[in-house]
Design a protein around this motif. Structure first.
Motif, short mmCIF file in Angstrom:
data_model
loop_
_atom_site.label_atom_id
_atom_site.label_comp_id
_atom_site.label_asym_id
_atom_site.label_seq_id
_atom_site.Cartn_x
_atom_site.Cartn_y
_atom_site.Cartn_z
N PRO A 184 -28.01 8.29 -1.83
CA PRO A 184 -29.22 8.83 -2.41
C PRO A 184 -30.30 9.54 -1.53
O PRO A 184 -30.87 10.47 -1.67
CB PRO A 184 -29.62 7.89 -3.38
N GLY A 239 -32.56 12.40 -3.95
CA GLY A 239 -33.16 11.09 -4.87
C GLY A 239 -32.44 11.45 -6.21
O GLY A 239 -32.67 11.02 -7.19
N ARG A 240 -31.22 12.07 -6.26
CA ARG A 240 -30.35 12.26 -7.51
C ARG A 240 -29.97 11.26 -8.01
O ARG A 240 -29.44 10.14 -7.19
CB ARG A 240 -29.55 13.54 -7.25
N SER A 241 -29.67 10.74 -9.25
CA SER A 241 -29.37 9.47 -9.64
C SER A 241 -27.86 9.37 -9.95
O SER A 241 -27.32 8.38 -10.41
CB SER A 241 -30.10 9.16 -11.17
N ASP A 242 -27.06 10.66 -10.20
CA ASP A 242 -25.86 10.63 -10.78
C ASP A 242 -24.86 10.67 -9.47
O ASP A 242 -23.96 11.26 -9.22
CB ASP A 242 -25.49 11.94 -11.25
N ASN A 245 -22.10 8.93 -8.32
CA ASN A 245 -20.90 7.83 -8.67
C ASN A 245 -19.52 8.71 -8.35
O ASN A 245 -19.64 9.95 -8.22
CB ASN A 245 -20.92 7.51 -9.82
N ASN A 292 -24.15 3.62 -2.23
CA ASN A 292 -25.35 3.04 -2.43
C ASN A 292 -26.21 3.95 -1.25
O ASN A 292 -27.32 3.89 -1.22
CB ASN A 292 -25.24 1.61 -2.10
#
Length: 457
Positions: A179, A184-187, A189, A176
């Motif tokens: 990023p 700002g990448r969304s992947d 995990n 969390n």
């Protein structure tokens, strides 16, 4: 395991490439993007090569390789194979730089022309050691996982495992918070952990702004999670497991190298595979080194080097193997590790007997293991097999009754042919009396016929 009780006959080197720019891999099948090596990476490889030279090519070193030419590289004594697939030219470039340290320029690398002129190789005697490239299109030896469907399936199953999901949940806060440091990448995990770590590591080394903002503990945690991720993908608990395929395809070349080095009539002294990080995980697990040294489950550094020394005990007998590891330029020296659930050196036969049953010995074997009929030479192999099967169908065996008729027909045909030939030669005639065997000879041999006729009277 002292150096004084044995002599080094040769070495198997497995060495990771040096520092490079960012490198993305699809987490579902590890299809790679291109990247390039950096000057830092070349320097790391040069330093590693120079270190290995001091250990193995310095005639005052206790680990000096017996009989090696340590001034001018002898191509008969060295085999170098570099992975030319996953990371573009990075690994090839790394091998070139390492060899500069292992065999530095030497003014003795020269030739004298017929007119008496002495010519030294360029750059003060730079030594151009031959490097074989292992291309993914036609060589599975150094990247066994590429285009391998069962490997992709095993990777997906690992992502669905309880251990994987528990690790993701335990590190939810970390993901969390990431990023803001990742453009700002969304992947963000656990499944994409390798690419996250690689982005962080590359920028921490080369981007001063990024380095100043990123807490050092976050990079360390990212590295730990990346190691967990890659260890889970590139190893299996069973020796013949698909996760171990990266080292299983390397084994035939290593066996050949060991056999050549141990053979006193063979000139080979160094067998060197230039590779990425993945097969280090597999090597350490398949040999049981991680069971005695859990730190070997970590991600190896750039220019990390494994040296499997082939040693002849001073007491005689079968050559033995010793596992040495140096984790890049950060380590000052090699460390000896135990393996195969024992301590000390192991006989060459122990290594080969335990691992040979799971080795993938050919492209055809790889095609079968990976259920592939199209890629990496499998298409040609499948086509050849199909043609062979078609030819076999054309030549199907006939029944006993059919064989009897065929045999009788052939016998009759041969008899008729012989009869025709005898008639043509005049030995037999149809509808006339029997003639002398010699009366119908050609005119050129009439005198011989006459002599024979006289001899019969």
């Amino acid at each position: 395991m002292s150096n004084s009780d044995s002599t080094v006959l040769g070495v198997i080197f497995l060495i990771r490439h040096g520092d490079r720019q960012g490198f993305y891999q699809d987490p579902t099948n590890y299809n790679p993007s291109n990247t390039v090596i950096t000057p830092l990476g070349l320097k790391e490889e040069l330093i590693t090569g120079d270190y290995l030279r001091n250990v193995y090519l310095n005639d005052s070193s206790p680990s000096f390789i017996k009989g090696i030419n340590n001034t001018i590289a002898d191509p008969n004594q060295i085999t170098v194979i570099a992975d030319a697939a996953g990371e573009g030219g990075v690994i090839m470039n790394s091998a070139e730089a390492l060899l500069q340290g292992l065999f530095p320029p030497n003014a003795g690398y020269s030739t004298t022309l017929a007119n008496g002129t002495n010519i030294v190789a360029p750059l003060g005697g730079y030594q151009y050691v031959e490097i074989e490239s292992a291309l993914a299109e036609n060589d599975v030896s150094l990247e066994g996982w590429t285009s391998c469907a069962p490997f992709d399936t095993a990777t997906a199953e690992f992502y669905q495992s309880a251990e994987f999901n528990e690790t993701a949940q335990d590190n939810a806060d970390f993901f969390n918070n990431l990023p803001q440091y990742l453009d700002g990448r969304s992947d963000v995990n656990l499944e994409n952990m390798w690419n996250i770590f690689d982005y962080m590591n590359v920028n921490y080394i080369h981007n001063a702004t990024f380095q100043s903002k990123l807490p050092a503990t976050m990079l360390a945690q990212a590295r730990t999670l990346a190691a967990f991720h890659e260890y889970g993908v590139f190893t299996s608990s069973q020796l013949d497991g698909i996760g171990n395929i990266g080292f299983r395809t390397m084994l035939p070349g290593i066996f050949e190298g060991l056999s050549s080095i141990a053979n006193s009539s063979d000139p080979l002294k160094i067998y060197y595979n230039a590779i990425a990080y993945k097969s280090f995980f597999t090597l350490f697990r398949m040999t049981g080194a991680v069971d005695q040294s859990p730190q070997l489950t970590g991600l190896v550094n750039y220019a990390a080097s494994v040296a499997i020394e082939v040693r002849q005990p001073s007491s005689g007998g079968e050559p033995v193997l010793r596992l040495q590891f140096k984790n890049g330029t950060q380590d000052d020296a090699q460390t000896t590790f135990n393996w195969f659930n024992t301590t000390g050196d192991i006989p060459v036969s122990t290594f080969t007997n335990l691992l040979a049953p799971v080795a993938i010995n050919s492209t055809a074997d790889w095609c079968q293991v990976c259920s592939n009929t199209q890629d990496r030479g499998c298409g040609a192999i499948a086509a050849a097999a199909s043609q062979a099967a078609a030819a076999d169908r054309v030549h199907q065996p006939i029944s006993p009754v059919g064989a009897g008729f065929l045999g009788a027909g052939l016998t009759l045909f041969v008899a008729l042919c012989m009869l025709g030939m005898l008639l043509f030669l005049g030995v037999l005639s149809l509808g006339k009396g029997k003639r002398s065997r010699y009366s119908q000879r050609s005119a050129s041999r009439s005198s011989e016929s006459g002599s024979l006729e006289k001899a019969r009277t």
